[in-house]
Design a protein around this motif. Structure first.
Motif, mmCIF file in Angstrom:
data_model
loop_
_atom_site.group_PDB
_atom_site.id
_atom_site.type_symbol
_atom_site.label_atom_id
_atom_site.label_comp_id
_atom_site.label_asym_id
_atom_site.label_seq_id
_atom_site.Cartn_x
_atom_site.Cartn_y
_atom_site.Cartn_z
ATOM 1 N N UNK A 65 6.913 -98.173 61.637
ATOM 2 C CA UNK A 65 6.553 -97.050 62.370
ATOM 3 C C UNK A 65 6.869 -95.823 61.370
ATOM 4 N N UNK A 66 5.896 -94.723 61.669
ATOM 5 C CA UNK A 66 6.286 -93.657 60.916
ATOM 6 C C UNK A 66 7.692 -92.905 61.301
ATOM 7 N N UNK A 67 8.183 -92.392 60.365
ATOM 8 C CA UNK A 67 9.506 -91.897 60.335
ATOM 9 C C UNK A 67 9.707 -90.877 61.527
ATOM 10 N N UNK A 68 8.725 -90.025 61.876
ATOM 11 C CA UNK A 68 8.934 -89.103 63.086
ATOM 12 C C UNK A 68 8.733 -89.621 64.322
ATOM 13 N N UNK A 69 7.922 -90.792 64.392
ATOM 14 C CA UNK A 69 7.629 -91.545 65.361
ATOM 15 C C UNK A 69 9.159 -92.289 65.859
ATOM 16 N N UNK A 70 9.512 -93.018 64.896
ATOM 17 C CA UNK A 70 11.050 -93.805 64.996
ATOM 18 C C UNK A 70 11.946 -92.949 65.497
ATOM 19 N N UNK A 71 12.150 -91.835 65.037
ATOM 20 C CA UNK A 71 13.104 -91.010 65.466
ATOM 21 C C UNK A 71 12.986 -90.425 66.828
ATOM 22 N N UNK A 72 11.743 -90.291 67.578
ATOM 23 C CA UNK A 72 11.630 -90.028 68.819
ATOM 24 C C UNK A 72 11.864 -91.169 69.670
ATOM 25 N N UNK A 73 11.554 -92.490 69.063
ATOM 26 C CA UNK A 73 11.915 -93.796 69.709
ATOM 27 C C UNK A 73 13.574 -93.968 69.849
ATOM 28 N N UNK A 74 14.183 -93.577 68.952
ATOM 29 C CA UNK A 74 15.565 -93.740 68.961
ATOM 30 C C UNK A 74 16.325 -92.863 69.904
ATOM 31 N N UNK A 75 15.574 -91.399 69.971
ATOM 32 C CA UNK A 75 16.504 -90.502 70.861
ATOM 33 C C UNK A 75 15.825 -90.839 72.292
ATOM 34 N N UNK A 76 14.579 -91.588 72.427
ATOM 35 C CA UNK A 76 14.498 -92.173 73.921
ATOM 36 C C UNK A 76 15.255 -93.436 74.231
ATOM 37 N N UNK A 77 15.408 -94.234 73.249
ATOM 38 C CA UNK A 77 16.455 -95.400 73.554
ATOM 39 C C UNK A 77 17.681 -94.905 73.853
ATOM 40 N N UNK A 78 18.307 -93.941 73.145
ATOM 41 C CA UNK A 78 19.608 -93.513 73.605
ATOM 42 C C UNK A 78 19.578 -92.798 74.935
ATOM 43 N N UNK A 79 18.729 -91.943 75.260
ATOM 44 C CA UNK A 79 18.579 -91.812 76.599
ATOM 45 C C UNK A 79 18.403 -92.452 77.942
ATOM 46 N N UNK A 80 17.925 -93.824 77.541
ATOM 47 C CA UNK A 80 17.501 -94.549 78.570
ATOM 48 C C UNK A 80 18.196 -96.099 78.369
ATOM 49 N N UNK A 81 19.282 -96.046 77.293
ATOM 50 C CA UNK A 81 19.778 -97.176 77.164
ATOM 51 C C UNK A 81 20.300 -97.995 78.333
ATOM 52 N N UNK A 82 21.048 -97.616 79.293
ATOM 53 C CA UNK A 82 21.643 -98.076 80.591
ATOM 54 C C UNK A 82 20.223 -98.901 81.468
ATOM 55 N N UNK A 83 19.236 -98.025 81.256
ATOM 56 C CA UNK A 83 18.035 -98.601 82.069
ATOM 57 C C UNK A 83 17.474 -99.584 81.382
ATOM 58 N N UNK A 84 17.434 -99.503 80.040
ATOM 59 C CA UNK A 84 16.663 -100.759 79.084
ATOM 60 C C UNK A 84 17.499 -102.032 79.265
ATOM 61 N N UNK A 85 18.924 -101.757 79.164
ATOM 62 C CA UNK A 85 19.689 -103.059 79.412
ATOM 63 C C UNK A 85 19.561 -103.672 80.643
ATOM 64 N N UNK A 86 19.496 -102.780 81.940
ATOM 65 C CA UNK A 86 19.424 -103.208 83.292
ATOM 66 C C UNK A 86 17.991 -103.957 83.389
ATOM 67 N N UNK A 87 16.948 -103.507 82.599
ATOM 68 C CA UNK A 87 15.675 -104.159 82.625
ATOM 69 C C UNK A 87 15.698 -105.480 82.027
ATOM 70 N N UNK A 88 16.636 -105.483 80.888
ATOM 71 C CA UNK A 88 16.709 -106.763 80.107
ATOM 72 C C UNK A 88 17.318 -107.858 81.017
ATOM 73 N N UNK A 89 18.348 -107.335 81.832
ATOM 74 C CA UNK A 89 18.888 -108.466 82.545
ATOM 75 C C UNK A 89 17.939 -108.913 83.554
ATOM 76 N N UNK A 90 17.290 -107.885 84.487
ATOM 77 C CA UNK A 90 16.049 -108.336 85.278
ATOM 78 C C UNK A 90 15.186 -109.376 84.723
ATOM 79 N N UNK A 91 14.830 -109.052 83.669
ATOM 80 C CA UNK A 91 13.837 -110.017 83.082
ATOM 81 C C UNK A 91 14.283 -111.219 82.734
ATOM 82 N N UNK A 92 15.596 -111.466 82.302
ATOM 83 C CA UNK A 92 16.121 -112.591 82.015
ATOM 84 C C UNK A 92 16.455 -113.582 83.249
#
Length: 72
Positions: free
Chosen positions: A33-60
């Motif tokens: 992924x281009x560096x600028x895009x990856x930086x934005x992905x990490x910022x988004x991931x940090x902001x939505x960490x709990x939601x991402x983990x909750x969705x992972x659990x739901x899917x599992x």
């Protein structure tokens, strides 16, 4: 995210012709992924960490993932 995916918890990113997978807890990236895009992905991931983990659990557990605000 995919319901039949394996550990560690991760999500998949598409950006133009680029593709990568990012682990939710450690931020390990497989793919490219281009560096600028990856930086934005990490910022988004940090902001939505709990939601991402909750969705992972739901899917599992065979449940549907809930919507998460997209990267802007």
């Amino acid at each position: 995210m995919f319901g039949d995916d394996h550990n560690p918890p991760d999500f998949h990113v598409r950006y133009g012709d680029y593709r990568c997978t990012v682990t939710i807890n450690k931020g390990v990236v497989k793919g490219e992924l281009p560096r600028k895009a990856l930086k934005k992905v990490f910022e988004w991931m940090d902001e939505h960490h709990d939601e991402l983990m909750a969705n992972w659990t739901r899917l599992q557990n065979g449940e549907e993932a809930l919507p998460i605000d997209p990267l802007r």
